[in-house]
Write a protein that holds these residues in place. Structure first.
Motif, mmCIF file in Angstrom:
data_model
loop_
_atom_site.group_PDB
_atom_site.id
_atom_site.type_symbol
_atom_site.label_atom_id
_atom_site.label_comp_id
_atom_site.label_asym_id
_atom_site.label_seq_id
_atom_site.Cartn_x
_atom_site.Cartn_y
_atom_site.Cartn_z
ATOM 1 N N GLY A 197 0.820 -1.217 0.000
ATOM 2 C CA GLY A 197 0.000 0.000 0.000
ATOM 3 C C GLY A 197 0.847 1.257 0.000
ATOM 4 N N LYS A 198 2.176 1.074 -0.066
ATOM 5 C CA LYS A 198 3.080 2.230 -0.010
ATOM 6 C C LYS A 198 3.984 2.307 -1.241
ATOM 7 C CE LYS A 198 2.125 3.691 4.263
ATOM 8 N NZ LYS A 198 1.649 5.071 4.554
ATOM 9 N N HIS A 199 3.675 1.535 -2.254
ATOM 10 C CA HIS A 199 4.558 1.519 -3.421
ATOM 11 C C HIS A 199 4.388 2.779 -4.285
ATOM 12 C CE1 HIS A 199 6.376 -2.423 -3.105
ATOM 13 N NE2 HIS A 199 5.201 -2.950 -2.805
ATOM 14 N N PHE A 200 5.415 3.072 -5.040
ATOM 15 C CA PHE A 200 5.312 4.108 -6.058
ATOM 16 C C PHE A 200 4.280 3.662 -7.096
ATOM 17 C CE2 PHE A 200 9.770 4.654 -4.646
ATOM 18 C CZ PHE A 200 9.820 6.029 -4.455
ATOM 19 N N ALA A 201 3.585 4.612 -7.645
ATOM 20 C CA ALA A 201 2.654 4.295 -8.739
ATOM 21 C C ALA A 201 3.421 3.674 -9.903
ATOM 22 C CB ALA A 201 1.928 5.553 -9.195
ATOM 23 N N GLU A 202 4.665 4.133 -10.085
ATOM 24 C CA GLU A 202 5.477 3.593 -11.184
ATOM 25 C C GLU A 202 5.756 2.094 -10.986
ATOM 26 O OE1 GLU A 202 6.018 6.387 -9.591
ATOM 27 O OE2 GLU A 202 6.729 7.990 -10.920
ATOM 28 N N THR A 203 5.906 1.682 -9.747
ATOM 29 C CA THR A 203 6.162 0.260 -9.489
ATOM 30 C C THR A 203 4.949 -0.583 -9.876
ATOM 31 O OG1 THR A 203 7.734 0.737 -7.719
ATOM 32 C CG2 THR A 203 6.681 -1.432 -7.678
ATOM 33 N N LEU A 204 3.784 -0.096 -9.551
ATOM 34 C CA LEU A 204 2.571 -0.862 -9.889
ATOM 35 C C LEU A 204 2.386 -0.929 -11.410
ATOM 36 C CD1 LEU A 204 0.183 0.484 -7.102
ATOM 37 C CD2 LEU A 204 1.751 -1.467 -7.052
ATOM 38 N N GLU A 205 2.710 0.171 -12.084
ATOM 39 C CA GLU A 205 2.633 0.156 -13.556
ATOM 40 C C GLU A 205 3.671 -0.798 -14.131
ATOM 41 O OE1 GLU A 205 3.187 4.213 -14.704
ATOM 42 O OE2 GLU A 205 1.398 4.884 -13.620
ATOM 43 N N TYR A 206 4.849 -0.771 -13.548
ATOM 44 C CA TYR A 206 5.934 -1.644 -14.018
ATOM 45 C C TYR A 206 5.560 -3.110 -13.791
ATOM 46 C CZ TYR A 206 10.837 -3.175 -14.540
ATOM 47 O OH TYR A 206 12.008 -3.768 -14.942
ATOM 48 N N LYS B 147 15.827 8.048 -12.772
ATOM 49 C CA LYS B 147 15.816 9.221 -11.889
ATOM 50 C C LYS B 147 16.688 9.003 -10.663
ATOM 51 C CE LYS B 147 11.184 10.558 -13.361
ATOM 52 N NZ LYS B 147 9.776 10.780 -12.972
ATOM 53 N N GLY B 148 17.566 8.009 -10.743
ATOM 54 C CA GLY B 148 18.520 7.806 -9.655
ATOM 55 C C GLY B 148 18.082 6.819 -8.597
ATOM 56 N N TYR B 149 16.947 6.155 -8.787
ATOM 57 C CA TYR B 149 16.501 5.146 -7.824
ATOM 58 C C TYR B 149 17.046 3.785 -8.290
ATOM 59 C CZ TYR B 149 13.007 8.541 -6.179
ATOM 60 O OH TYR B 149 12.367 9.643 -5.680
ATOM 61 N N LEU B 150 18.091 3.323 -7.637
ATOM 62 C CA LEU B 150 18.724 2.075 -8.091
ATOM 63 C C LEU B 150 18.275 0.872 -7.293
ATOM 64 C CD1 LEU B 150 22.349 3.289 -8.870
ATOM 65 C CD2 LEU B 150 20.281 3.348 -10.291
ATOM 66 N N SER B 151 17.625 1.086 -6.175
ATOM 67 C CA SER B 151 16.986 0.015 -5.402
ATOM 68 C C SER B 151 15.650 0.581 -4.954
ATOM 69 C CB SER B 151 17.852 -0.380 -4.200
ATOM 70 O OG SER B 151 17.176 -1.332 -3.402
ATOM 71 N N ILE B 152 14.588 -0.110 -5.282
ATOM 72 C CA ILE B 152 13.276 0.524 -5.146
ATOM 73 C C ILE B 152 12.360 -0.313 -4.257
ATOM 74 C CG2 ILE B 152 11.239 1.353 -6.392
ATOM 75 C CD1 ILE B 152 13.171 1.604 -8.861
ATOM 76 N N GLY B 153 11.928 0.297 -3.183
ATOM 77 C CA GLY B 153 10.960 -0.337 -2.303
ATOM 78 C C GLY B 153 9.754 0.570 -2.158
ATOM 79 N N CYS B 154 9.247 0.684 -0.926
ATOM 80 C CA CYS B 154 8.096 1.555 -0.698
ATOM 81 C C CYS B 154 8.505 3.026 -0.876
ATOM 82 C CB CYS B 154 7.566 1.357 0.708
ATOM 83 S SG CYS B 154 6.872 -0.280 0.988
ATOM 84 N N ALA B 155 7.580 3.827 -1.343
ATOM 85 C CA ALA B 155 7.877 5.224 -1.670
ATOM 86 C C ALA B 155 8.383 6.025 -0.472
ATOM 87 C CB ALA B 155 6.638 5.877 -2.282
ATOM 88 N N ARG C 193 21.733 0.505 -2.635
ATOM 89 C CA ARG C 193 20.714 0.428 -1.580
ATOM 90 C C ARG C 193 20.828 1.559 -0.560
ATOM 91 N NH1 ARG C 193 17.664 -4.052 -0.955
ATOM 92 N NH2 ARG C 193 17.572 -3.797 1.310
ATOM 93 N N ALA C 194 21.726 2.521 -0.808
ATOM 94 C CA ALA C 194 21.901 3.612 0.156
ATOM 95 C C ALA C 194 20.647 4.470 0.289
ATOM 96 C CB ALA C 194 23.091 4.482 -0.254
ATOM 97 N N GLY C 195 19.799 4.410 -0.706
ATOM 98 C CA GLY C 195 18.587 5.225 -0.651
ATOM 99 C C GLY C 195 17.423 4.562 0.068
ATOM 100 N N ARG C 196 17.633 3.366 0.594
ATOM 101 C CA ARG C 196 16.559 2.674 1.315
ATOM 102 C C ARG C 196 16.622 3.051 2.793
ATOM 103 N NH1 ARG C 196 15.072 -1.865 -1.697
ATOM 104 N NH2 ARG C 196 13.317 -2.043 -0.243
#
Ligand code: SF4
Length: 453
Positions: A89-98, A212-220, A233-236
């Motif tokens: 319920g916290k994912h990026f909209a882009e993740t759901l589209e992907y 856009k620089g997101y190399l590891s993608i989890g919840c928004a 993973r530094a951005g997590r």
């Protein structure tokens, strides 16, 4: 990447010939880990899906930055494999589209979006801001608990972690025992360049946020872009000290999830595959002899195929009997006949001086009739042409096959190919089944009789 072999694809089971393990007889994880070290990810995936626990294997994917590689690999083996997506319920909209894009593009037919328990959410995260107050608890109710429920009924789960992603993942195996489950990490050995190469070769779509620089993608709320010098993973969970989803502790150097009931389970993420796999798979048509692997110059003809103008041809016993045997134009041509176990050897015996090769098929490694045919060819009929083993040829059989007169082996089994490529051959110091060699006494003599001969 799987490679076509003419009759089947590397990583795909032989139709009707699968060797299925039961959970009670599972090999040790360490044995499997050693067996598949250096192997194509496809081999390990196919083994897990088709032999280790068919129908009891789930893939867990975040549909994140590297997920496409694993999902593509799985889709080429079994697109109906259950794929668990934790819909927090916290994912990026882009993740759901992907996610939807990959499902459609790869033909995945069994993706399950698993949601958190509504009562747990309303009790522990009524305003949806738990991630800011207690991200571990948030991960527990939005990821850990739903995953635990989703994996019930599965014996094996597959994830996409890689050793080069973090130091805590550096020592993980390809195969690990995880409580009641076997956990498979088919991409553990892959590095970034291999992931990138696979993506390029197969023209896989990229997650829209990677640009856009997101190399590891989890919840928004818990994911931010990284700079050039940062780990992927530094951005997590930036600035929180948290590095893994869920509640994790270190157990023997392995990251594990702590579940609500006090159980533990290793963590999940995505998957990948390797150009190394392509290289190995592309050699699939090679034959093996005592001198090593060699190319196969023979053309295998179906019973309806036109006879090519030149080149050696391999045909079925029926094609030889009904079509080619009487052709004078074949007198100076290399022709081989492949016998299935039910094809009578005696039928081609009058033609042996015209046949450059006799291929004997093993429809299953448990079917040993071809051993006898090879011995009869060599010992009774004095055949000195090529005797080729085709079908289900495994490493353990080869020493005895060599003794029985086989000279060439068409091998599609991945572990057998790798062992032979590495120069491994089972050592068999004592044979209890004699062949007709002079130092073993007459054909058929049993070991206990030899001293009396
Ligand atoms: S990643 Fe963040 S938002 Fe997602 S479940 Fe964990 S703490 Fe919650």
């Amino acid at each position: 990447m799987a490679a076509e072999t003419g009759t089947r694809t590397l990583g795909e089971p032989k139709p009707g010939n699968e060797v299925v393990c039961s959970k009670e007889t599972w090999p040790d994880a360490a044995v499997l880990d050693r067996l598949f070290t250096g192997a194509p990810a496809q081999d390990l995936l196919a083994y897990a899906l088709k032999e280790l626990a068919p129908g009891k294997v789930a893939v867990v994917s975040s549909f994140g930055a590297d997920s496409a590689v694993l999902l593509h690999l799985v889709s080429r083996i079994a697109p109906d494999t259950p794929v668990i997506f934790l819909e927090t319920g916290k994912h990026f909209a882009e993740t759901l589209e992907y996610r939807d894009q990959l499902i459609a593009q790869f033909g995945l037919t069994n993706v399950r979006s698993v949601t958190p328990d509504a009562d747990r959410l309303s009790a522990l995260d009524p305003d949806g801001g738990l991630n800011g107050r207690d991200p571990d608890l948030c991960c527990a109710i939005r990821k850990e608990e739903p995953l635990e429920k989703a994996l019930a009924g599965f014996d094996v789960w597959i994830n996409g972690r890689r050793r080069n992603q973090t130091s805590t993942r550096g020592a993980m195996g390809l195969v690990e025992r995880d409580g009641p489950h076997m956990k498979i990490n088919p991409l553990a050995e892959w590095d970034n360049s291999e992931i990138e190469a696979y993506r390029t070769i197969h023209e896989l779509p990229r997650h829209p946020l990677t640009g856009k620089g997101y190399l590891s993608i989890g919840c928004a709320p818990c994911t931010s872009p990284v700079s050039e010098n940062e780990d992927a993973r530094a951005g997590r969970w930036r600035g929180t000290g948290k590095t893994e989803c869920g509640i994790h502790i270190s157990r023997n150097g392995e990251t594990v999830r702590v579940l609500s009931a006090g159980q533990t389970m290793t963590e999940s993420s995505e998957i990948q595959a390797s150009p190394r796999a392509d290289i190995r798979a592309n050699a699939q048509d090679d034959l093996w002899t005592r001198d090593g692997f060699t190319a196969d110059d023979w053309q295998r003809l179906g019973d309806e195929d036109a006879l090519p103008e030149t080149g050696p041809v391999l045909v079925s016993a029926a094609r030889w009997r009904d079509d080619l045997r009487g052709l004078n134009s074949l007198q100076d041509r290399d022709v081989g006949v492949e016998l299935m176990p039910d094809d009578p050897l005696e039928e081609i015996v009058p033609d042996l001086d015209r046949l450059a090769m006799v291929a004997l098929n093993f429809p299953a490694f448990t079917d040993g009739r071809a051993y006898s045919s090879a011995r009869l060819l060599r010992e009774r009929h004095g055949y000195d042409g090529e005797v080729r083993a085709t079908g289900d040829v495994l490493l353990d059989q080869i020493p005895f096959m060599l003794r029985c007169g086989f000279s060439v082996f068409a091998i599609s089994d991945g572990p057998t190919r790798r062992a032979l490529a590495d120069g491994q051959m089972p050592e068999v110091p004592i044979y209890l089944q004699p062949v007709g060699r002079q130092d073993e006494g007459p054909l058929g003599a049993r070991p206990w009789m030899r001293t009396r001969i």
